[in-house]
Motif scaffolding. Structure first.
Motif, PDB file in Angstrom:
ATOM      1  N   THR A 425      57.048  17.538  52.896  1.00  0.00           N
ATOM      2  CA  THR A 425      56.071  18.574  52.522  1.00  0.00           C
ATOM      3  C   THR A 425      56.742  19.607  51.614  1.00  0.00           C
ATOM      4  OG1 THR A 425      56.549  19.802  54.567  1.00  0.00           O
ATOM      5  CG2 THR A 425      54.687  18.283  54.599  1.00  0.00           C
ATOM      6  N   LEU A 426      57.590  19.132  50.725  1.00  0.00           N
ATOM      7  CA  LEU A 426      58.277  20.010  49.786  1.00  0.00           C
ATOM      8  C   LEU A 426      57.281  20.569  48.775  1.00  0.00           C
ATOM      9  CD1 LEU A 426      61.361  17.705  49.225  1.00  0.00           C
ATOM     10  CD2 LEU A 426      61.290  19.781  50.616  1.00  0.00           C
ATOM     11  N   ASN A 450      54.600  14.612  48.150  1.00  0.00           N
ATOM     12  CA  ASN A 450      54.999  15.950  48.540  1.00  0.00           C
ATOM     13  C   ASN A 450      53.922  16.929  48.082  1.00  0.00           C
ATOM     14  OD1 ASN A 450      57.792  16.292  49.856  1.00  0.00           O
ATOM     15  ND2 ASN A 450      58.186  14.725  48.297  1.00  0.00           N
ATOM     16  N   GLN A 451      54.285  18.199  47.952  1.00  0.00           N
ATOM     17  CA  GLN A 451      53.339  19.221  47.520  1.00  0.00           C
ATOM     18  C   GLN A 451      53.852  19.954  46.272  1.00  0.00           C
ATOM     19  OE1 GLN A 451      52.248  21.784  50.803  1.00  0.00           O
ATOM     20  NE2 GLN A 451      52.176  20.073  52.232  1.00  0.00           N
ATOM     21  N   HIS A 477      51.359  11.339  43.840  1.00  0.00           N
ATOM     22  CA  HIS A 477      50.888  11.984  45.061  1.00  0.00           C
ATOM     23  C   HIS A 477      51.494  13.372  45.242  1.00  0.00           C
ATOM     24  CE1 HIS A 477      49.725   7.816  45.824  1.00  0.00           C
ATOM     25  NE2 HIS A 477      48.812   8.309  46.657  1.00  0.00           N
ATOM     26  N   ASN A 478      51.467  14.159  44.171  1.00  0.00           N
ATOM     27  CA  ASN A 478      51.803  15.575  44.215  1.00  0.00           C
ATOM     28  C   ASN A 478      50.686  16.350  43.520  1.00  0.00           C
ATOM     29  OD1 ASN A 478      54.624  16.169  45.327  1.00  0.00           O
ATOM     30  ND2 ASN A 478      55.049  14.451  43.952  1.00  0.00           N
ATOM     31  N   PRO A 479      50.403  17.574  43.948  1.00  0.00           N
ATOM     32  CA  PRO A 479      49.308  18.351  43.363  1.00  0.00           C
ATOM     33  C   PRO A 479      49.740  19.143  42.137  1.00  0.00           C
ATOM     34  CG  PRO A 479      50.196  19.530  45.225  1.00  0.00           C
ATOM     35  CD  PRO A 479      50.952  18.250  45.153  1.00  0.00           C
ATOM     36  N   PHE A 480      50.240  18.455  41.119  1.00  0.00           N
ATOM     37  CA  PHE A 480      50.685  19.151  39.918  1.00  0.00           C
ATOM     38  C   PHE A 480      49.510  19.826  39.217  1.00  0.00           C
ATOM     39  CE2 PHE A 480      54.065  15.794  40.103  1.00  0.00           C
ATOM     40  CZ  PHE A 480      55.134  16.664  40.334  1.00  0.00           C
ATOM     41  N   SER A 497      45.153  17.701  39.305  1.00  0.00           N
ATOM     42  CA  SER A 497      43.741  18.094  39.367  1.00  0.00           C
ATOM     43  C   SER A 497      43.694  19.564  39.758  1.00  0.00           C
ATOM     44  CB  SER A 497      42.949  17.260  40.379  1.00  0.00           C
ATOM     45  OG  SER A 497      43.202  17.702  41.689  1.00  0.00           O
ATOM     46  N   GLN A 498      42.692  20.286  39.272  1.00  0.00           N
ATOM     47  CA  GLN A 498      42.581  21.695  39.615  1.00  0.00           C
ATOM     48  C   GLN A 498      42.388  21.881  41.109  1.00  0.00           C
ATOM     49  OE1 GLN A 498      39.325  22.682  36.953  1.00  0.00           O
ATOM     50  NE2 GLN A 498      40.726  23.852  35.644  1.00  0.00           N
ATOM     51  N   CYS A 499      41.654  20.962  41.715  1.00  0.00           N
ATOM     52  CA  CYS A 499      41.396  21.065  43.147  1.00  0.00           C
ATOM     53  C   CYS A 499      42.692  20.985  43.937  1.00  0.00           C
ATOM     54  CB  CYS A 499      40.457  19.950  43.583  1.00  0.00           C
ATOM     55  SG  CYS A 499      40.050  19.947  45.341  1.00  0.00           S
ATOM     56  N   ASN A 500      43.578  20.113  43.496  1.00  0.00           N
ATOM     57  CA  ASN A 500      44.785  19.865  44.263  1.00  0.00           C
ATOM     58  C   ASN A 500      45.765  21.030  44.247  1.00  0.00           C
ATOM     59  OD1 ASN A 500      43.872  17.369  44.870  1.00  0.00           O
ATOM     60  ND2 ASN A 500      45.151  16.262  43.418  1.00  0.00           N
ATOM     61  N   THR A 501      45.711  21.865  43.231  1.00  0.00           N
ATOM     62  CA  THR A 501      46.726  22.897  43.109  1.00  0.00           C
ATOM     63  C   THR A 501      46.619  23.965  44.177  1.00  0.00           C
ATOM     64  OG1 THR A 501      45.362  24.190  41.621  1.00  0.00           O
ATOM     65  CG2 THR A 501      46.864  22.586  40.626  1.00  0.00           C
ATOM     66  N   GLY A 502      45.517  24.019  44.880  1.00  0.00           N
ATOM     67  CA  GLY A 502      45.379  24.997  45.951  1.00  0.00           C
ATOM     68  C   GLY A 502      44.844  26.323  45.460  1.00  0.00           C
TER      69      GLY A 502
END
Length: 554
Positions: A425-426, A450-451, A477-480, A497-502
């Protein structure tokens, strides 16, 4: 080829871990570990042979001029029969066999009095098996028939009783047999039976000279008792891996003051029914240099391991070890000779070290591998493990968190070949010190699952350099954040994706009822329908979602 799969929006996060086992990096990792073991096994026999010593009896009949005429005829006849029975006409080399003096025959060595002391016909296409007549050569000290894959027949019982035989190598012959209950040959110092089809229990070895015993890759069964090895106090190499031994790991006894066990290489791995805690008595094995076991259970015995001050290769894998790793082990402060460390596939937890500022204290420049993958380790990654203190670092499939550790000293990164931290979960960004460091040896960089959310702009030159070196680059599989820089190679499989960035999670709306059962933003733009959906920690919070028709998710 990039790894791709379809995760249904109703499947739990556990499915991600299951799919990861088929990810290319994980298959390559397992293949590499298997190949390393084969290479180490193949190298061992070459280091075990030593020149024949003196005979227990000077000559069989006390004749300083060699064999008597009658005995010479018996031995010549026995060798001729051996030649015929093992398909001599089909041997790869059979120079002078059956012609004249046996001392001139290919593979036979005699001493100065014309007595045969060595027969070496390894990898020579012999078939069938050893004939009993060979045991008439009572002067024989060294017999190597290894790597003749069609010598299926049983070994003559008399072979295990030969008084002068010191070195016996029958490895890779596919022999189907059982060993006698007692091996009484008094001079045996090396026995190599690797990769055959021997069955039955571990016999009693009565030779007080036995120093190297390799029985790996057979079907021996029952429990292991070191009391069956008369010379255990003096044995140097004991390899019992890849068999059917069962029960618990063998205990050893304390020995007197001023004495120590000489055991250096001890392999018990791939005996599926051999398990349990590591015995506390193993603290007496202070000469250990190479230990490889699996299926160990219970708390990691840091105090026992710390007694192995000569250990170089330490592998305790595929078990149920619990607890944490002491700083002294990881830092090499208690194990100064350690070069390979693997506790992979266990249940270790806790942080790697308590002090992340100086966690690798005594780790040497030539540390080769640290493999702590597939555990429950948490907390930050020590900076030394990503900046080249070890050549290969495997930390995948843990619960490590936080940002990539920062270290201003990147001089050792020139040593780094593999950095694998997938499935943790880096978070944060890929650090810019990769851009400045000498990474010419780096071949695999695994940051997937990871993150991580950003890729520093200074890494452009790093990726440009690595195009010629990478054999594996895994950023999937990272939220770049969008967009992914165009200098990141496509084969790294980075996606955004914009959604993934948090920080833009408010854009998430609802599950799209299409064949992928993906999700979308408020403009109805589908976002990564083939990945893990809001159940993945780095995606939008599940409270932001409402699901579509479940039937369309399957």
């Amino acid at each position: 080829m990039a790894f791709k799969t379809t995760f249904l929006c109703l499947i739990a996060v556990a499915a991600v871990s299951n799919a990861l086992s088929s990810h290319p990096y994980y298959r390559d990792y397992l293949r590499k570990r298997a190949n390393e073991r084969v290479e180490r096994i193949n190298k061992l026999p070459a280091t075990l042979s030593k020149p024949p010593t003196t005979l227990i009896v000077d000559t069989p009949l006390g004749n300083t001029n060699g064999y008597s005429a009658g005995l010479k005829d018996v031995i010549t006849e026995a060798l001729t029969d051996f030649y015929k029975s093992t398909g001599g006409v089909y041997w790869y080399r059979s120079d002078f066999w059956t012609l004249g003096d046996p001392c001139s025959w290919y593979g036979i060595t005699c001493n100065s009095t014309k007595e045969i002391i060595k027969i070496d016909l390894h990898a020579n296409n012999l078939t069938n098996g050893i004939t009993a007549g060979i045991t008439n050569i009572t002067s024989l000290m060294h017999l190597d028939l290894s790597h003749n894959a069609r010598m299926y027949y049983k070994v003559p019982t008399e072979l295990w009783e030969m008084k002068n035989l010191e070195y016996l190598d029958l490895s890779y012959c596919n022999i189907q047999d059982e060993l006698p209950n007692q091996v009484v040959g008094p001079s045996l110092h090396t026995v190599i039976l690797t990769n055959n089809k021997f069955t039955g229990l571990l016999p009693t070895w009565e030779s007080s000279n036995l120093t190297h015993l390799l029985l790996d890759g057979n079907a021996f069964s029952g429990s292991i008792s070191v009391s069956k090895i008369a010379s255990f106090e003096h044995i140097n190499t004991l390899i019992l891996s890849r068999n059917n031994f069962e029960g618990s790991f063998p205990d050893v006894n304390a020995i007197g003051i001023g004495r120590e066990y000489l055991l250096k290489t001890f392999w018990l791995y791939e005996n599926p029914k051999l398990s349990g805690p590591i015995p506390s008595s193993w603290k007496y094995l202070t000469s250990l240099q190479d230990l490889e076991i699996d299926h160990a259970q219970g708390a990691l015995p840091n105090s026992v391991i710390s007694a192995w001050t000569n250990i170089e290769h330490l592998s305790i894998t595929n078990g149920e070890l619990t607890g944490s790793i002491s700083a002294g082990i990881l830092c090499n402060s208690t194990l100064p000779k350690l070069r390979y460390l693997s506790f992979a596939i266990n249940s270790l937890d806790g942080e790697l070290v308590s002090n992340t500022n100086q966690p690798c204290c005594g780790m040497p420049d030539d540390m080769d591998t640290v493999d702590l993958s597939s555990n429950y380790l948490k907390g930050a990654i020590p900076s030394c493990l990503v900046t080249g203190y070890a050549k290969e670092v495997y930390l995948h499939k843990n619960y490590l968190s936080g940002s990539f550790p920062y270290d201003t000293d990147t001089s050792r990164m020139k040593n780094l070949r593999v950095l694998q931290v997938c499935d943790n979960t880096l978070s944060g960004g890929i650090p810019n010190y990769f851009a400045d460091a000498d990474t010419s040896e780096l071949r695999q960089l695994g940051l997937c699952y990871n993150q991580f959310s950003s890729i520093d702009t200074s890494l452009k030159d790093f990726f440009a350099r690595m195009k010629n070196y990478f054999t594996g680059c895994l950023l999937d599989h990272n939220p770049f954040s969008c967009p992914i820089p165009d200098y990141v190679p496509e084969y790294c499989n980075a996606a955004c994706s914009q959604c993934n960035t948090g920080d833009a999670s408010f854009l998430c709306d609802e599950c799209v009822t299409n064949s992928l059962c993906g999700w979308c933003d408020q403009t109805n733009t589908c976002l990564e329908g083939e990945y893990g959906g809001p159940k993945d920690e780095y995606h939008c919070d599940s409270s932001q979602w409402k699901y579509g028709n479940p039937q369309l998710c399957f």
